[in-house]
Scaffold this motif. Structure first.
Motif, short mmCIF file in Angstrom:
data_model
loop_
_atom_site.label_atom_id
_atom_site.label_comp_id
_atom_site.label_asym_id
_atom_site.label_seq_id
_atom_site.Cartn_x
_atom_site.Cartn_y
_atom_site.Cartn_z
N SER A 33 8.34 18.19 -4.95
CA SER A 33 6.97 18.67 -4.89
C SER A 33 6.07 17.57 -4.31
O SER A 33 6.46 16.40 -4.23
N HIS A 34 4.88 17.96 -3.92
CA HIS A 34 3.94 16.99 -3.35
C HIS A 34 3.68 15.84 -4.33
O HIS A 34 3.71 14.67 -3.95
N GLY A 35 3.45 16.18 -5.59
CA GLY A 35 3.17 15.15 -6.58
C GLY A 35 4.34 14.20 -6.77
O GLY A 35 4.16 12.99 -6.89
N ASP A 36 5.56 14.75 -6.76
CA ASP A 36 6.75 13.90 -6.92
C ASP A 36 6.99 13.05 -5.67
O ASP A 36 7.48 11.92 -5.77
N GLN A 37 6.66 13.58 -4.50
CA GLN A 37 6.77 12.76 -3.29
C GLN A 37 5.81 11.57 -3.33
O GLN A 37 6.15 10.47 -2.91
N SER A 94 18.22 10.96 -0.20
CA SER A 94 17.96 11.26 -1.60
C SER A 94 16.94 10.26 -2.14
O SER A 94 16.66 9.23 -1.52
N VAL A 95 16.40 10.58 -3.30
CA VAL A 95 15.45 9.67 -3.94
C VAL A 95 16.12 8.31 -4.16
O VAL A 95 15.53 7.26 -3.85
N LEU A 96 17.35 8.30 -4.67
CA LEU A 96 18.05 7.05 -4.91
C LEU A 96 18.30 6.29 -3.61
O LEU A 96 18.07 5.07 -3.54
N GLU A 97 18.76 6.99 -2.58
CA GLU A 97 19.02 6.33 -1.29
C GLU A 97 17.74 5.74 -0.71
O GLU A 97 17.76 4.64 -0.13
N SER A 98 16.63 6.43 -0.88
CA SER A 98 15.36 5.96 -0.35
C SER A 98 14.93 4.64 -0.99
O SER A 98 14.55 3.69 -0.31
N VAL A 99 15.02 4.60 -2.32
CA VAL A 99 14.58 3.39 -3.02
C VAL A 99 15.55 2.24 -2.76
O VAL A 99 15.14 1.10 -2.58
N ARG A 100 16.86 2.54 -2.69
CA ARG A 100 17.82 1.48 -2.35
C ARG A 100 17.55 0.93 -0.95
O ARG A 100 17.66 -0.28 -0.72
N ALA A 101 17.20 1.81 -0.01
CA ALA A 101 16.90 1.36 1.36
C ALA A 101 15.70 0.42 1.35
O ALA A 101 15.68 -0.60 2.06
N ALA A 102 14.68 0.74 0.55
CA ALA A 102 13.51 -0.13 0.46
C ALA A 102 13.87 -1.48 -0.14
O ALA A 102 13.38 -2.53 0.29
N LEU A 103 14.77 -1.48 -1.12
CA LEU A 103 15.21 -2.73 -1.73
C LEU A 103 16.02 -3.58 -0.74
O LEU A 103 15.86 -4.80 -0.67
N GLN A 134 0.82 -1.20 0.00
CA GLN A 134 0.00 0.00 0.00
C GLN A 134 0.85 1.25 0.00
O GLN A 134 1.87 1.33 0.69
N ALA A 135 0.41 2.24 -0.79
CA ALA A 135 0.94 3.60 -0.71
C ALA A 135 -0.13 4.42 -0.02
O ALA A 135 -1.28 4.44 -0.45
N PHE A 136 0.22 5.10 1.06
CA PHE A 136 -0.76 5.71 1.94
C PHE A 136 -1.14 7.11 1.49
O PHE A 136 -0.44 7.76 0.73
N GLN A 137 -2.32 7.59 2.03
CA GLN A 137 -2.80 8.93 1.69
C GLN A 137 -1.84 10.00 2.20
O GLN A 137 -1.57 10.98 1.52
N THR A 138 -1.30 9.80 3.41
CA THR A 138 -0.31 10.72 3.95
C THR A 138 1.07 10.29 3.47
O THR A 138 1.47 9.15 3.67
N THR A 139 1.76 11.18 2.78
CA THR A 139 3.05 10.83 2.19
C THR A 139 3.99 10.25 3.25
O THR A 139 4.17 10.80 4.32
N ALA A 178 7.16 4.32 -5.82
CA ALA A 178 8.41 3.59 -6.08
C ALA A 178 8.82 2.76 -4.87
O ALA A 178 9.28 1.62 -5.01
N LEU A 179 8.67 3.31 -3.66
CA LEU A 179 8.99 2.56 -2.45
C LEU A 179 8.10 1.34 -2.30
O LEU A 179 8.54 0.27 -1.89
N ALA A 180 6.82 1.50 -2.64
CA ALA A 180 5.90 0.36 -2.58
C ALA A 180 6.28 -0.70 -3.62
O ALA A 180 6.19 -1.91 -3.36
#
Length: 250
Positions: A149-153, A97-106, A85-90, A159-161
């Motif tokens: 931006s909110h939309g990009d977040q 960074s975006v890259l670090e975030s997705v790598r952490a999820a992986l 699930q991707a939640f309503q609240t970001t 991506a994390l999901a």
């Protein structure tokens, strides 16, 4: 498109004392479809999502995902089966960074959290960039997540999901708080994920143009019960739905 039922809820009930937030709900979600769950505030949508993801246990009824009983299973087990699930609240890692975030999820998916900053972490860069590119954030890969931006977040949260390799993705109000341009980008992203990855999507959304523009199937809830369910065009033409739940938006 597959005709296989990926998620099936039968007689699903969640009671809080004498109040039934979800009341004898039957729901079938077909593999590869985009299925919206709509209804006014208090209809039971959020409680239903919490039942699907394991945050809440059903009071009664059954819940199957790809033939396996998941009703009452903990969220981590449900996620491992392929439901995210991707939640309503970001919900992102704001200082990464975006890259670090997705790598952490992986890394978390591989159960290698001790290797968060090791060679294993670095080895996942290619896979992480593929996901970042899929949600349209390649140019922001090195930016801190909190500066987006909110939309990009919200796109980053998708991506994390995706990092857990879901077969079914739940999206709670994916366009909430977005500009018309951002909303259209999110709609295009959801369509692409379903089309290109064969991903099944369940979304809860208040924007009726989005709901009926993107959905294959629509389920309408009111006071915990399902009052309409079927192909989007049929539900849109349902007089009860039009007069009671869409109101002026119809």
């Amino acid at each position: 498109m597959s005709e296989k039922a990926l998620l099936v809820a039968t007689g699903l009930v969640r009671a809080f004392g004498g109040f039934r937030a979800v009341d004898e709900v039957d729901l079938t979600v077909t593999e590869g479809t985009i299925h919206s769950v709509i209804g006014p505030n208090g209809a039971g949508k959020t409680t239903l999502f919490r039942l699907l993801t394991g945050i809440l246990r059903p009071t009664s009824g059954t819940l199957e995902f790809d033939g396996a009983q998941i009703g009452g299973k903990p969220p981590d087990m449900v996620a491992r089966l392929g439901l995210a699930q991707a939640f309503q609240t970001t919900n992102i890692f704001p200082r990464m960074s975006v890259l670090e975030s997705v790598r952490a999820a992986l890394v978390s998916r591989h159960h290698r959290t001790r290797d968060m900053f090791s060679w294993f972490h670095t080895r996942l860069t290619g896979e992480a960039m593929d996901m970042i590119d899929r949600v349209g954030l390649t140019e922001f890969a090195d930016e801190e997540s909190q500066t987006l931006s909110h939309g990009d977040q919200r796109a980053l949260e998708v991506a994390l999901a995706l990092a857990v390799q879901p077969r079914l993705l739940l999206l709670d109000e994916p366009t909430a708080g977005m500009s018309p341009f951002e909303s259209q980008r999110m709609v295009s992203l959801v369509r692409a994920l379903s089309r290109d990855m064969g991903l099944t999507v369940i979304l809860s959304e208040h924007d009726m143009d989005t709901v009926f523009g993107i959905s294959d199937e629509v389920t309408v809830m009111h006071q915990g019960k399902v009052i309409a369910d079927g192909p989007a065009a049929e539900v849109r033409a349902n007089d009860e739905v039009m007069s009671i739940y869409l109101g002026s938006e119809a």
